[in-house]
Design a protein around this motif. Structure first.
Motif, PDB file in Angstrom:
ATOM      1  N   ASP A  75       0.841  -1.188   0.160  1.00 45.94           N
ATOM      2  CA  ASP A  75      -0.113   0.062   0.010  1.00 45.94           C
ATOM      3  C   ASP A  75       0.998   1.364  -0.022  1.00 45.94           C
ATOM      4  O   ASP A  75       2.137   1.268   0.668  1.00 45.94           O
ATOM      5  CB  ASP A  75      -1.079   0.113   1.438  1.00 45.94           C
ATOM      6  CG  ASP A  75      -2.066  -0.871   1.430  1.00 45.94           C
ATOM      7  OD1 ASP A  75      -2.164  -1.619   0.278  1.00 45.94           O
ATOM      8  OD2 ASP A  75      -2.431  -1.383   2.375  1.00 45.94           O
ATOM      9  N   ASP A  94      -4.154   3.858   5.416  1.00 44.08           N
ATOM     10  CA  ASP A  94      -5.430   3.173   5.419  1.00 44.08           C
ATOM     11  C   ASP A  94      -5.633   2.350   6.629  1.00 44.08           C
ATOM     12  O   ASP A  94      -4.585   1.881   7.373  1.00 44.08           O
ATOM     13  CB  ASP A  94      -5.508   2.436   4.059  1.00 44.08           C
ATOM     14  CG  ASP A  94      -7.262   2.141   3.974  1.00 44.08           C
ATOM     15  OD1 ASP A  94      -7.965   2.681   4.641  1.00 44.08           O
ATOM     16  OD2 ASP A  94      -7.377   1.440   2.822  1.00 44.08           O
ATOM     17  N   LYS A 135      -7.604  -1.190   7.442  1.00 44.16           N
ATOM     18  CA  LYS A 135      -8.362  -2.478   6.697  1.00 44.16           C
ATOM     19  C   LYS A 135      -8.752  -3.600   7.765  1.00 44.16           C
ATOM     20  O   LYS A 135      -8.117  -3.533   8.944  1.00 44.16           O
ATOM     21  CB  LYS A 135      -7.257  -2.889   5.733  1.00 44.16           C
ATOM     22  CG  LYS A 135      -6.895  -1.989   4.734  1.00 44.16           C
ATOM     23  CD  LYS A 135      -5.840  -2.567   3.879  1.00 44.16           C
ATOM     24  CE  LYS A 135      -5.715  -1.642   2.718  1.00 44.16           C
ATOM     25  NZ  LYS A 135      -5.341  -2.198   1.282  1.00 44.16           N
ATOM     26  N   GLU A 136      -9.686  -4.139   7.386  1.00 44.75           N
ATOM     27  CA  GLU A 136     -10.128  -5.274   8.039  1.00 44.75           C
ATOM     28  C   GLU A 136      -9.601  -6.572   7.503  1.00 44.75           C
ATOM     29  O   GLU A 136      -9.335  -6.773   6.211  1.00 44.75           O
ATOM     30  CB  GLU A 136     -11.856  -5.442   8.049  1.00 44.75           C
ATOM     31  CG  GLU A 136     -12.270  -6.057   6.538  1.00 44.75           C
ATOM     32  CD  GLU A 136     -12.503  -4.983   5.687  1.00 44.75           C
ATOM     33  OE1 GLU A 136     -12.517  -5.628   4.432  1.00 44.75           O
ATOM     34  OE2 GLU A 136     -12.191  -3.805   5.725  1.00 44.75           O
ATOM     35  N   ASN A 158      -1.927  -0.008   8.053  1.00 41.41           N
ATOM     36  CA  ASN A 158      -1.193  -0.264   7.240  1.00 41.41           C
ATOM     37  C   ASN A 158       0.129   0.429   7.560  1.00 41.41           C
ATOM     38  O   ASN A 158       0.014   1.511   8.309  1.00 41.41           O
ATOM     39  CB  ASN A 158      -1.564  -0.291   5.626  1.00 41.41           C
ATOM     40  CG  ASN A 158      -1.878   1.134   5.228  1.00 41.41           C
ATOM     41  OD1 ASN A 158      -1.643   2.146   5.971  1.00 41.41           O
ATOM     42  ND2 ASN A 158      -2.401   1.198   4.052  1.00 41.41           N
TER      43      ASN A 158
END
Length: 87
Positions: free
Chosen positions: A3, A7, A9-10, A24
């Motif tokens: 990435d 962010d 994230k799940e 991240n």
């Protein structure tokens, strides 16, 4: 791991049947203070690879962490640090 944009994230953990929420590396790197707390003999080889070997983010994603505005500190017990050349 690849990435570029900060962010959250799940991540689905199939073996535990739960979601995990994770930040991240780009987001973590925006923190003013980043700390790794590592203990135990079982982590000594990984700590050595992360801190002293060539970059290998596929196997050691902790190498992605490098604060752009602050500092990164590693807190290790003697067992986790035992393979480090630069103590």
């Amino acid at each position: 791991m690849h990435d570029r944009t900060p962010d959250v994230k799940e991540v689905w953990l199939d073996d535990q049947q739960v979601f995990r929420i994770t930040m991240n590396a780009p987001l973590i790197n925006e923190a003013k203070h980043i700390a790794f707390l590592v203990y135990g003999e079982s982590k000594a080889i990984a700590v050595h690879h992360v801190l002293e070997d060539d970059e290998d983010i596929e196997n050691y994603p902790a190498q992605l962490i490098d604060s752009i505005v602050g500092d990164v500190q590693w807190f290790l017990d003697e067992s986790a640090a035992e393979n480090l050349e630069d103590k």
